[in-house]
Design an enzyme around this catalytic site. Structure first.
Site, PDB file in Angstrom:
ATOM      1  N   ASP A  96       0.937  -1.267   0.017  1.00 33.07           N
ATOM      2  CA  ASP A  96       0.029  -0.080   0.007  1.00 33.07           C
ATOM      3  C   ASP A  96       1.061   1.262  -0.158  1.00 33.07           C
ATOM      4  OD1 ASP A  96      -2.310   1.544   0.191  1.00 33.07           O
ATOM      5  OD2 ASP A  96      -2.986   0.802   1.941  1.00 33.07           O
ATOM      6  N   ASP A  99       0.974   8.460   3.117  1.00 34.58           N
ATOM      7  CA  ASP A  99       0.928   9.822   2.879  1.00 34.58           C
ATOM      8  C   ASP A  99       2.079  10.563   3.364  1.00 34.58           C
ATOM      9  OD1 ASP A  99      -1.572  10.493   1.390  1.00 34.58           O
ATOM     10  OD2 ASP A  99      -2.571   9.530   3.187  1.00 34.58           O
ATOM     11  N   LYS A 109      -1.844   7.603   6.631  1.00 29.35           N
ATOM     12  CA  LYS A 109      -2.695   7.274   5.604  1.00 29.35           C
ATOM     13  C   LYS A 109      -3.987   7.669   5.518  1.00 29.35           C
ATOM     14  CE  LYS A 109      -2.426   2.835   4.160  1.00 29.35           C
ATOM     15  NZ  LYS A 109      -2.372   3.600   2.664  1.00 29.35           N
ATOM     16  N   GLY A 110      -4.773   7.481   4.378  1.00 26.76           N
ATOM     17  CA  GLY A 110      -6.257   8.060   4.301  1.00 26.76           C
ATOM     18  C   GLY A 110      -6.179   9.254   3.523  1.00 26.76           C
ATOM     19  N   GLY A 111      -5.050   9.924   2.876  1.00 22.40           N
ATOM     20  CA  GLY A 111      -5.246  10.850   2.156  1.00 22.40           C
ATOM     21  C   GLY A 111      -6.680  10.770   0.973  1.00 22.40           C
ATOM     22  N   GLU A 118      -8.010  -0.065   4.534  1.00 17.11           N
ATOM     23  CA  GLU A 118      -6.744  -0.242   4.345  1.00 17.11           C
ATOM     24  C   GLU A 118      -5.808  -1.206   5.813  1.00 17.11           C
ATOM     25  OE1 GLU A 118      -5.552   2.981   1.389  1.00 17.11           O
ATOM     26  OE2 GLU A 118      -5.439   3.566   3.507  1.00 17.11           O
ATOM     27  N   LYS A 136       7.302  11.678   0.831  1.00 18.19           N
ATOM     28  CA  LYS A 136       6.709  11.122   2.005  1.00 18.19           C
ATOM     29  C   LYS A 136       7.513  10.757   3.117  1.00 18.19           C
ATOM     30  CE  LYS A 136       3.241  10.859  -1.136  1.00 18.19           C
ATOM     31  NZ  LYS A 136       2.437   9.561  -1.199  1.00 18.19           N
TER      32      LYS A 136
END
Ligand code: 5RP
Length: 247
Positions: A96, A99, A109-111, A118, A136
């Site tokens: 995966d 961000d 994560k989750g942008g 996920e 990043k």
């Protein structure tokens, strides 16, 4: 004109960095007869392209569990075998994007709004491998990623959760608004997203646990102590590998 050309060059370089990271992860971690978790975002597109290439060339027997509607589409469009956690609750590898990655290999994560699925998929994998471009890579959260920590919430609870976040941890939390739709972003799970812009470096493990205890919170974009290795595609065309530090 010069500025536009510079932007195009940077965009191309970043895309190439994502491609390099995605290919390296697939080449180093995917083997025959595996069940894989497939992440979401723009970097994972390159990994899935490479995966499809290898599956065809090497006639690999691989099943793929998606982390979002987008990942499901990617799997299908690339002719890969789609599965789910009912049939494959134990995954060999999950790949995966992220961000932001801190020096301990914790992630924001989750942008792209897919953090809950996920995290579930990554949690089912023996190895959780992250792919990212050079932008990043941080020592501390917030150095590179300025949009805060995404938090998925049950719609009726979004105001109380915003209040709880701000009063307990400071900073500002906002409801993420959609771009081509009136109103808020709705996740693949039918929930809302908050972006919590923190104003200091926290003890992220404790903060993550505390946020998860707020009624109405589904999950946070803080992935603490989950990633085993990160592949960073670099500006100079190389790939930098960073493993979880041993303390
Ligand atoms: O967490 C994510 C989506 O919820 C993505 O993995 C993250 O936003 C990175 O995306 P990209 O590869 O486009 O930079």
């Amino acid at each position: 004109m010069i500025q536009r050309r510079l932007l195009t060059t940077i965009r191309r370089m970043t895309e190439e960095a994502k491609r390099l990271a995605g290919c390296a992860a697939v080449d180093n971690h995917v083997k025959n007869n595996q069940a894989l978790g497939i992440g979401s975002g723009s970097t994972i597109v390159h990994a899935v392209n490479r995966l499809a290439e290898r599956v065809k060339q090497e006639n690999l027997n691989i099943v793929c569990v998606p982390t979002s509607f987008q990942a499901r589409q990617l799997i299908l469009q690339n002719g890969l075998v789609l599965s789910d956690l009912d049939r494959h609750p134990e995954l060999d590898v999950a790949i995966d994007g992220a961000d932001e990655v801190d020096s301990e290999l914790n992630l924001i994560k989750g942008g792209g709004g897919c953090l809950a699925q996920e995290k579930i998929v990554a949690g089912c994998a023996k190895s959780f491998i992250v792919i990212a471009d050079y932008r990043k890579d941080s020592k501390n959260f917030g150095e590179q990623w300025k949009k805060g920590v995404p938090i998925e919430v049950i719609p009726m609870a979004y105001v109380p959760v915003i209040k709880a976040l701000q009063s307990r941890f400071g900073g500002v939390a906002e409801l993420r608004m959609a771009v081509s739709k009136a109103g808020p972003v709705v996740t693949d799970n039918g929930n809302f997203l908050l972006d919590w812009k923190f104003d200091k470096v926290h003890e992220w493990k404790a903060v993550n646990t505390e946020i998860k205890m707020i009624p109405g919170v589904v999950d946070t974009g803080l992935f603490i102590n989950m990633a085993e290795r990160v592949y960073f595609g670099m500006e100079d065309g190389t790939v930098k590998i960073r493993d979880k530090p041993v303390h």
